[in-house]
Design a protein around this motif. Structure first.
Motif, PDB file in Angstrom:
ATOM      1  N   MET A   1       0.835  -1.210   0.000  1.00 33.44           N
ATOM      2  CA  MET A   1       0.000   0.000   0.000  1.00 33.44           C
ATOM      3  C   MET A   1       0.866   1.256   0.000  1.00 33.44           C
ATOM      4  SD  MET A   1      -2.930   1.410   0.017  1.00 33.44           S
ATOM      5  CE  MET A   1      -3.815   2.863   0.540  1.00 33.44           C
ATOM      6  N   LEU A   2       1.885   1.293   0.884  1.00 33.27           N
ATOM      7  CA  LEU A   2       2.756   2.462   0.964  1.00 33.27           C
ATOM      8  C   LEU A   2       3.504   2.682  -0.342  1.00 33.27           C
ATOM      9  CD1 LEU A   2       4.009   4.744   2.595  1.00 33.27           C
ATOM     10  CD2 LEU A   2       5.721   3.130   3.452  1.00 33.27           C
ATOM     11  N   ARG A   3       3.954   1.583  -0.946  1.00 34.95           N
ATOM     12  CA  ARG A   3       4.678   1.695  -2.211  1.00 34.95           C
ATOM     13  C   ARG A   3       3.789   2.281  -3.293  1.00 34.95           C
ATOM     14  NH1 ARG A   3       7.461  -3.363  -5.505  1.00 34.95           N
ATOM     15  NH2 ARG A   3       8.264  -2.139  -7.260  1.00 34.95           N
ATOM     16  N   ASP A   4       2.517   1.899  -3.298  1.00 34.18           N
ATOM     17  CA  ASP A   4       1.589   2.426  -4.293  1.00 34.18           C
ATOM     18  C   ASP A   4       1.400   3.930  -4.122  1.00 34.18           C
ATOM     19  OD1 ASP A   4       1.291  -0.218  -5.076  1.00 34.18           O
ATOM     20  OD2 ASP A   4      -0.406  -0.533  -3.735  1.00 34.18           O
ATOM     21  N   TRP A   5       1.313   4.396  -2.887  1.00 33.85           N
ATOM     22  CA  TRP A   5       1.178   5.831  -2.632  1.00 33.85           C
ATOM     23  C   TRP A   5       2.446   6.587  -3.016  1.00 33.85           C
ATOM     24  CZ3 TRP A   5      -2.500   9.250  -1.905  1.00 33.85           C
ATOM     25  CH2 TRP A   5      -3.773   8.809  -1.522  1.00 33.85           C
ATOM     26  N   VAL A   6       3.590   5.918  -2.907  1.00 35.69           N
ATOM     27  CA  VAL A   6       4.846   6.568  -3.270  1.00 35.69           C
ATOM     28  C   VAL A   6       4.814   7.017  -4.726  1.00 35.69           C
ATOM     29  CG1 VAL A   6       7.305   6.138  -3.730  1.00 35.69           C
ATOM     30  CG2 VAL A   6       6.308   5.489  -1.529  1.00 35.69           C
ATOM     31  N   TRP A   7       4.299   6.171  -5.623  1.00 39.79           N
ATOM     32  CA  TRP A   7       4.245   6.544  -7.034  1.00 39.79           C
ATOM     33  C   TRP A   7       3.324   7.743  -7.263  1.00 39.79           C
ATOM     34  CZ3 TRP A   7       7.905   5.398 -10.097  1.00 39.79           C
ATOM     35  CH2 TRP A   7       8.575   4.175 -10.013  1.00 39.79           C
ATOM     36  N   THR A   8       2.201   7.758  -6.581  1.00 44.89           N
ATOM     37  CA  THR A   8       1.282   8.889  -6.720  1.00 44.89           C
ATOM     38  C   THR A   8       1.910  10.167  -6.178  1.00 44.89           C
ATOM     39  OG1 THR A   8      -0.678   7.478  -6.594  1.00 44.89           O
ATOM     40  CG2 THR A   8      -0.969   9.790  -6.028  1.00 44.89           C
ATOM     41  N   LEU A   9       2.569  10.066  -5.031  1.00 47.87           N
ATOM     42  CA  LEU A   9       3.227  11.236  -4.452  1.00 47.87           C
ATOM     43  C   LEU A   9       4.375  11.720  -5.338  1.00 47.87           C
ATOM     44  CD1 LEU A   9       3.316  10.175  -0.691  1.00 47.87           C
ATOM     45  CD2 LEU A   9       1.915  11.976  -1.718  1.00 47.87           C
ATOM     46  N   LEU A  10       5.110  10.784  -5.923  1.00 46.74           N
ATOM     47  CA  LEU A  10       6.193  11.166  -6.824  1.00 46.74           C
ATOM     48  C   LEU A  10       5.663  11.846  -8.081  1.00 46.74           C
ATOM     49  CD1 LEU A  10       8.635   8.123  -6.587  1.00 46.74           C
ATOM     50  CD2 LEU A  10       9.025  10.457  -5.770  1.00 46.74           C
ATOM     51  N   ALA A  11       4.524  11.369  -8.587  1.00 49.17           N
ATOM     52  CA  ALA A  11       3.916  12.015  -9.759  1.00 49.17           C
ATOM     53  C   ALA A  11       3.520  13.442  -9.421  1.00 49.17           C
ATOM     54  CB  ALA A  11       2.697  11.218 -10.216  1.00 49.17           C
ATOM     55  N   GLY A  12       2.904  13.631  -8.241  1.00 49.82           N
ATOM     56  CA  GLY A  12       2.535  14.977  -7.818  1.00 49.82           C
ATOM     57  C   GLY A  12       3.737  15.855  -7.571  1.00 49.82           C
ATOM     58  N   ALA A  13       4.769  15.286  -6.952  1.00 48.44           N
ATOM     59  CA  ALA A  13       5.982  16.053  -6.667  1.00 48.44           C
ATOM     60  C   ALA A  13       6.703  16.451  -7.949  1.00 48.44           C
ATOM     61  CB  ALA A  13       6.919  15.244  -5.771  1.00 48.44           C
ATOM     62  N   THR A  14       6.707  15.550  -8.927  1.00 43.80           N
ATOM     63  CA  THR A  14       7.311  15.876 -10.225  1.00 43.80           C
ATOM     64  C   THR A  14       6.550  17.014 -10.883  1.00 43.80           C
ATOM     65  OG1 THR A  14       8.018  13.575 -10.522  1.00 43.80           O
ATOM     66  CG2 THR A  14       7.940  14.961 -12.493  1.00 43.80           C
ATOM     67  N   GLY A  15       5.227  16.954 -10.808  1.00 40.96           N
ATOM     68  CA  GLY A  15       4.410  18.027 -11.362  1.00 40.96           C
ATOM     69  C   GLY A  15       4.640  19.342 -10.651  1.00 40.96           C
ATOM     70  N   PHE A  16       4.703  19.305  -9.314  1.00 42.79           N
ATOM     71  CA  PHE A  16       4.937  20.536  -8.565  1.00 42.79           C
ATOM     72  C   PHE A  16       6.311  21.113  -8.889  1.00 42.79           C
ATOM     73  CE2 PHE A  16       6.743  22.710  -4.850  1.00 42.79           C
ATOM     74  CZ  PHE A  16       5.810  23.736  -4.697  1.00 42.79           C
ATOM     75  N   GLY A  17       7.317  20.256  -8.969  1.00 45.93           N
ATOM     76  CA  GLY A  17       8.654  20.739  -9.300  1.00 45.93           C
ATOM     77  C   GLY A  17       8.683  21.405 -10.661  1.00 45.93           C
ATOM     78  N   ALA A  18       7.999  20.794 -11.632  1.00 37.31           N
ATOM     79  CA  ALA A  18       7.967  21.366 -12.984  1.00 37.31           C
ATOM     80  C   ALA A  18       7.257  22.709 -12.992  1.00 37.31           C
ATOM     81  CB  ALA A  18       7.287  20.394 -13.943  1.00 37.31           C
ATOM     82  N   SER A  19       6.074  22.771 -12.378  1.00 35.87           N
ATOM     83  CA  SER A  19       5.292  24.016 -12.428  1.00 35.87           C
ATOM     84  C   SER A  19       5.924  25.116 -11.583  1.00 35.87           C
ATOM     85  CB  SER A  19       3.853  23.761 -11.970  1.00 35.87           C
ATOM     86  OG  SER A  19       3.816  23.224 -10.658  1.00 35.87           O
TER      87      SER A  19
END
Length: 217
Positions: A1-19
Motif C-alpha cells: 500500500m505504501l509503495r503504491d502511494w509513493v508513485w502517486t506522491l512522486l507524480a505529484g511532486a514531479t508536477g509541482f517541481g515542474a510548475s
C-alpha cells in the motif's frame, strides 16, 4: 500500500517541481514549459512502467470502447466549461495546427497520464483480484484512487502562480471528474481523450484567456 502511494506522491511532486521551478521561478514561455514537463513526465513514466512492469499500450486497449464513449462525453462537458470563459485571440493555419498538436495533444496526454492514469493504476489497478472482489471493495479502492489523483493534481497546479488560493479548486475539480470517468469506464482512454479535448478547446477558444493551459504571464 505504501509503495503504491509513493508513485502517486512522486507524480505529484514531479508536477509541482515542474510548475514551480519552470513556471513560477524561471517563467519559461508556454512552449518551453510544455517541452520540459513532457520530458520529465516521459522519464517518470518510463521508470514507473519498467519497475512496476506496466504496459501503457495494453492498458489503453482494455475496454477502449467504453473509454472512447466516456471520454467523448466528458470532453464535451469540459469543452462547455472552456467556452464559458472569455474568448481570446487564436492562431490561424499551420500555427493553429501546431498548437493543437503541442498544447492540445502532447500537453493533454502528459497531464492525463501523470494526474489520472498513474494514480489510478498504482492505487486501484495494482490491487490483486481478491481485493476487488466485491462492489464495496471496488468502491473503497476507487475512492482511494480518486484521493490520490486529487492530491497529484493539487500538487501540480499549486506550483503555478495563477492557481494560488481558492483558484486551485478549479483544476482539481476538473481533474477529479476526468479521473472518475476513467474509473467508471475502466479505460485510461477516457481520461486521456477528455483531457486532450479540453486542451484543444482551450487552444481554439484562446490560449491567453483560458485557465486550462497554464502558465499565463
Amino acid at each position: 500500500m505504501l509503495r503504491d502511494w509513493v508513485w502517486t506522491l512522486l507524480a505529484g511532486a514531479t508536477g509541482f517541481g515542474a510548475s514551480f521551478v519552470f513556471s513560477g521561478v524561471l517563467r519559461l514561455q508556454p512552449f518551453r514549459f510544455v517541452l520540459v514537463w513532457a520530458v520529465l513526465a516521459a522519464i517518470f513514466l518510463a521508470v514507473y512502467a519498467r519497475l512496476e512492469r506496466v504496459s501503457f499500450a495494453t492498458q489503453i486497449q482494455r475496454r477502449w470502447r467504453s473509454g472512447l464513449v466516456v471520454g467523448l462525453l466528458l470532453g464535451a462537458l469540459l469543452i462547455r466549461q472552456v467556452l464559458a470563459q472569455e474568448a481570446g485571440p487564436r492562431p490561424e493555419g499551420l500555427s493553429l495546427v501546431g498548437r493543437l498538436l503541442w498544447f492540445g495533444l502532447l500537453y493533454g496526454v502528459v497531464d492525463a497520464m501523470m494526474l489520472s492514469v498513474v494514480p489510478v493504476l498504482s492505487l486501484y489497478g495494482a490491487r490483486p483480484a481478491r481485493a476487488l472482489g466485491t462492489g464495496r471493495s471496488r468502491l473503497r479502492w476507487g475512492l482511494v484512487a480518486l484521493a490520490g489523483s486529487t492530491l497529484a493534481a493539487a500538487l501540480y497546479h499549486l506550483g503555478f502562480a495563477e492557481f494560488q488560493g481558492w483558484r486551485l479548486l478549479y483544476p482539481v475539480i476538473g481533474n477529479l471528474v476526468i479521473t472518475l470517468g476513467y474509473l467508471l469506464s475502466g479505460s485510461p482512454l477516457a481520461a486521456i481523450l477528455a483531457h486532450v479535448m479540453m486542451h484543444w478547446a482551450a487552444v481554439i477558444h484562446g490560449m491567453a484567456t483560458t485557465m486550462q493551459l497554464p502558465p499565463h504571464y
